[in-house]
Motif scaffolding. Structure first.
Motif, PDB file in Angstrom:
ATOM      1  N   GLU A   1       0.829  -1.213   0.000  1.00 35.70           N
ATOM      2  CA  GLU A   1       0.000   0.000   0.000  1.00 35.70           C
ATOM      3  C   GLU A   1       0.858   1.255   0.000  1.00 35.70           C
ATOM      4  N   ASN A   2       1.995   1.197   0.657  1.00 36.65           N
ATOM      5  CA  ASN A   2       2.921   2.331   0.634  1.00 36.65           C
ATOM      6  C   ASN A   2       3.486   2.527  -0.782  1.00 36.65           C
ATOM      7  N   CYS A   3       3.780   1.431  -1.465  1.00 29.29           N
ATOM      8  CA  CYS A   3       4.246   1.516  -2.854  1.00 29.29           C
ATOM      9  C   CYS A   3       3.171   2.126  -3.755  1.00 29.29           C
ATOM     10  N   PHE A   4       1.919   1.745  -3.520  1.00 29.08           N
ATOM     11  CA  PHE A   4       0.814   2.320  -4.295  1.00 29.08           C
ATOM     12  C   PHE A   4       0.759   3.837  -4.120  1.00 29.08           C
ATOM     13  N   LYS A   5       1.022   4.291  -2.913  1.00 29.12           N
ATOM     14  CA  LYS A   5       0.978   5.733  -2.644  1.00 29.12           C
ATOM     15  C   LYS A   5       2.118   6.455  -3.360  1.00 29.12           C
ATOM     16  N   ILE A   6       3.278   5.833  -3.378  1.00 26.31           N
ATOM     17  CA  ILE A   6       4.432   6.450  -4.037  1.00 26.31           C
ATOM     18  C   ILE A   6       4.226   6.495  -5.549  1.00 26.31           C
ATOM     19  N   LEU A   7       3.645   5.436  -6.099  1.00 29.64           N
ATOM     20  CA  LEU A   7       3.420   5.312  -7.548  1.00 29.64           C
ATOM     21  C   LEU A   7       1.905   5.189  -7.777  1.00 29.64           C
ATOM     22  N   PRO A   8       1.186   6.316  -7.759  1.00 34.60           N
ATOM     23  CA  PRO A   8      -0.282   6.271  -7.834  1.00 34.60           C
ATOM     24  C   PRO A   8      -0.808   6.148  -9.264  1.00 34.60           C
ATOM     25  N   ARG A   9      -0.258   5.180 -10.002  1.00 30.18           N
ATOM     26  CA  ARG A   9      -0.614   5.005 -11.417  1.00 30.18           C
ATOM     27  C   ARG A   9      -0.082   3.648 -11.858  1.00 30.18           C
ATOM     28  N   GLN A  10      -0.392   3.246 -13.101  1.00 26.68           N
ATOM     29  CA  GLN A  10       0.197   2.013 -13.606  1.00 26.68           C
ATOM     30  C   GLN A  10       1.703   2.190 -13.788  1.00 26.68           C
ATOM     31  N   ALA A  11       2.445   1.155 -13.455  1.00 31.49           N
ATOM     32  CA  ALA A  11       3.909   1.211 -13.536  1.00 31.49           C
ATOM     33  C   ALA A  11       4.343   0.935 -14.973  1.00 31.49           C
ATOM     34  N   LEU A  12       4.236   1.957 -15.821  1.00 39.91           N
ATOM     35  CA  LEU A  12       4.561   1.807 -17.237  1.00 39.91           C
ATOM     36  C   LEU A  12       5.263   3.069 -17.728  1.00 39.91           C
ATOM     37  N   HIS A  13       6.398   2.868 -18.390  1.00 36.09           N
ATOM     38  CA  HIS A  13       7.193   3.999 -18.878  1.00 36.09           C
ATOM     39  C   HIS A  13       7.696   3.707 -20.290  1.00 36.09           C
ATOM     40  N   ALA A  14       7.440   4.641 -21.214  1.00 40.64           N
ATOM     41  CA  ALA A  14       7.942   4.524 -22.587  1.00 40.64           C
ATOM     42  C   ALA A  14       9.408   4.921 -22.579  1.00 40.64           C
ATOM     43  N   LYS A  15      10.274   3.921 -22.447  1.00 41.32           N
ATOM     44  CA  LYS A  15      11.681   4.196 -22.129  1.00 41.32           C
ATOM     45  C   LYS A  15      12.525   4.618 -23.324  1.00 41.32           C
ATOM     46  N   SER A  16      12.346   3.948 -24.467  1.00 46.06           N
ATOM     47  CA  SER A  16      13.180   4.310 -25.610  1.00 46.06           C
ATOM     48  C   SER A  16      12.379   4.343 -26.899  1.00 46.06           C
ATOM     49  N   LEU A  17      12.944   5.043 -27.873  1.00 48.23           N
ATOM     50  CA  LEU A  17      12.265   5.273 -29.139  1.00 48.23           C
ATOM     51  C   LEU A  17      13.333   5.327 -30.224  1.00 48.23           C
ATOM     52  N   GLY A  18      13.135   4.543 -31.274  1.00 50.37           N
ATOM     53  CA  GLY A  18      14.095   4.554 -32.367  1.00 50.37           C
ATOM     54  C   GLY A  18      13.388   4.617 -33.709  1.00 50.37           C
ATOM     55  N   PHE A  19      13.894   5.463 -34.610  1.00 51.79           N
ATOM     56  CA  PHE A  19      13.260   5.618 -35.914  1.00 51.79           C
ATOM     57  C   PHE A  19      14.252   6.232 -36.892  1.00 51.79           C
ATOM     58  N   VAL A  20      13.924   6.136 -38.161  1.00 55.35           N
ATOM     59  CA  VAL A  20      14.719   6.785 -39.201  1.00 55.35           C
ATOM     60  C   VAL A  20      14.200   8.206 -39.371  1.00 55.35           C
ATOM     61  N   HIS A  21      15.095   9.163 -39.278  1.00 51.52           N
ATOM     62  CA  HIS A  21      14.669  10.554 -39.455  1.00 51.52           C
ATOM     63  C   HIS A  21      14.032  10.683 -40.837  1.00 51.52           C
ATOM     64  N   PRO A  22      12.790  11.171 -40.897  1.00 54.51           N
ATOM     65  CA  PRO A  22      12.071  11.170 -42.175  1.00 54.51           C
ATOM     66  C   PRO A  22      12.678  12.073 -43.247  1.00 54.51           C
ATOM     67  N   ILE A  23      13.556  12.980 -42.867  1.00 58.39           N
ATOM     68  CA  ILE A  23      14.164  13.886 -43.848  1.00 58.39           C
ATOM     69  C   ILE A  23      15.622  13.517 -44.108  1.00 58.39           C
ATOM     70  N   THR A  24      16.410  13.396 -43.037  1.00 57.81           N
ATOM     71  CA  THR A  24      17.847  13.125 -43.216  1.00 57.81           C
ATOM     72  C   THR A  24      18.135  11.648 -43.468  1.00 57.81           C
TER      73      THR A  24
END
Length: 340
Positions: free
Chosen positions: A289-312
Motif C-alpha cells: 500500500e505504501n508503494c501504491f501511494k508512491i506510484l499512484p498510477r500504472q507502472a509503465l514507462h515509454a523508455k526508448s524510441l528509435g526511428f529513421v529521421h524522415p528527412i535526413t
C-alpha cells in the motif's frame, strides 16, 4: 493507434442516464430517445442500440424494445464533434531533442496527450500549440497537431512529434510499417514464465465497459496486436519487464499483460491496484500500500524510441531514465525481497 496504425484512439463517449416516467406509455426505444436527445439522429441511435451502447435496466435491448414505466436507460454515444481549435497554453515541455522537422518529448505521468472529453485543456497538444506554430495534422485527426502516436495519461515517457507535413508523413509510414522501435519498462504482478515471449492476440473494446481493452480469440473481432516481452528483474512477487511493440493499440501492454496473468502494478483499470501475488499479511500489505501511494498510477514507462529521421534518413535512438516514482518503488521492492 488506429485503423492505419497511427493513432488508435478510443472514440470518446458521451454518457446519458434516463429514467422513464412512472406513467410512461409503451414506446419504441428509438422514438423515446429521439425526444430526449434532440441532437442525435435516429440512424445514429438505432446503430447505437444494435451495437449494444444502449442498455435498459443494465441489459442490452433490440431496436424494437418498448420502453416501460420506470425503466432506467443508459446510453453511450460517440462524443459529438467539438471545435478542433486548440487553446495554446504555456505549459513546460521536457524536450529531449529538436530540429526543424521534429522533436522528441519526455511526457510526465498525469499529462493527457491531446484534448478530449473532460480534458480539453492542460494537455501535451495545448502545450505544443503554445510553443510551436503551424504544426501539421494528420487527415481525420484534426485538433491534434504534431501527433503521430500517443501514450496513456498515466504512462510516462518518450513521444516523437512532427513539425512539418513531410516529417509527419515519413513518421506515419514507419508506424504503419511497424518499423519504429518502441521499448517500454513495466512492473507487473508475478514473474513471467517463460521469462520472454510474444503475446499475439487481437484487442478491442469491452462490450461491458468501453473504457477497457480486452483480448479476442476470434481473429475477426478487434484489431491485430503484438507485444514482445522479456523479464529484466525477478523480484519474487513482481517482475520488471521490457516490452516492445509491433502494433500500437489502445492499452496494448496493459491488456496483453493482464491476459497472460501479469497485470501491471497499480493499474486500477485492470485490477492491478490490489495485491495479486504474495500472502497479504499485515507487514506485506502495508508495504504494498505504501508503494501504491508512491506510484499512484500504472507502472509503465515509454523508455526508448528509435526511428529513421524522415528527412535526413539518419537512424535516431532516444532513451530516458525511469521517473522518480517508478524508480523509488523499484528500489523498495529490491530492498524488500533482499531482506525478507
Amino acid at each position: 493507434m488506429e485503423e492505419n496504425e497511427l493513432i488508435d484512439d478510443d472514440e470518446l463517449y458521451e454518457h446519458h442516464r434516463i429514467v422513464a416516467d412512472p406513467k410512461q406509455q409503451l414506446l419504441r426505444i428509438d422514438k423515446f430517445l429521439m425526444d430526449r436527445l434532440p441532437n442525435v439522429t435516429r440512424n445514429k441511435l438505432q446503430a447505437a442500440i444494435k451495437d449494444g451502447f444502449v442498455k435498459v435496466n443494465e441489459l442490452e435491448v433490440k431496436p424494437n424494445y418498448k420502453v416501460r414505466p420506470e425503466d432506467i436507460i443508459t446510453i453511450a454515444l460517440p462524443e459529438p464533434p467539438r471545435e478542433t481549435e486548440v487553446i495554446p497554453q504555456d505549459i513546460p515541455l521536457n524536450i529531449v531533442y529538436e530540429d526543424k522537422d521534429l522533436l522528441v518529448v519526455n511526457k510526465e505521468a498525469g499529462m493527457v496527450v491531446h484534448p478530449a472529453y473532460q480534458n480539453w485543456e492542460g494537455t501535451l497538444v495545448n502545450a505544443l500549440s503554445y510553443h510551436f506554430q503551424n504544426l501539421p495534422e494528420m487527415e481525420g485527426n484534426e485538433g491534434r497537431p504534431g501527433l503521430v502516436h500517443r501514450i496513456d495519461k498515466d504512462t510516462s515517457g518518450l513521444l516523437v512529434i512532427a513539425k512539418t507535413e513531410q516529417a509527419m508523413n515519413g513518421l506515419a509510414k514507419q508506424f504503419y510499417d511497424h518499423s519504429i522501435e518502441r521499448t517500454y519498462y513495466a512492473l507487473v504482478w508475478g514473474v513471467p514464465e517463460p521469462d520472454h515471449g510474444t503475446v499475439n492476440i487481437n484487442l478491442g473494446r469491452s462490450l461491458k465497459d468501453r473504457r477497457i481493452t480486452v483480448p479476442y480469440e476470434d481473429e475477426t473481432i478487434g484489431k491485430h496486436a503484438i507485444t514482445h516481452y522479456k523479464l529484466l528483474e525477478d523480484l519474487r512477487y513482481v517482475g520488471l519487464i521490457q516490452c516492445n511493440l509491433e502494433t500500437g493499440r489502445t492499452h496494448q501492454i496493459r491488456a496483453h499483460m493482464k491476459h497472460i496473468g501479469h497485470t501491471l502494478f497499480n493499474d486500477s483499470t485492470y485490477g492491478g491496484d490490489k495485491i495479486l501475488k504474495g500472502t497479504p499479511f499485515s507487514k506485506y500489505k502495508s508495504f504494498v500500500e505504501n508503494c501504491f501511494k508512491i506510484l499512484p498510477r500504472q507502472a509503465l514507462h515509454a523508455k526508448s524510441l528509435g526511428f529513421v529521421h524522415p528527412i535526413t534518413k539518419e537512424y535516431m535512438q532516444f532513451d530516458s531514465e525511469l521517473p522518480a516514482d517508478f524508480s523509488e518503488v523499484l528500489e523498495k521492492w529490491r530492498h524488500y525481497v533482499q531482506y525478507t
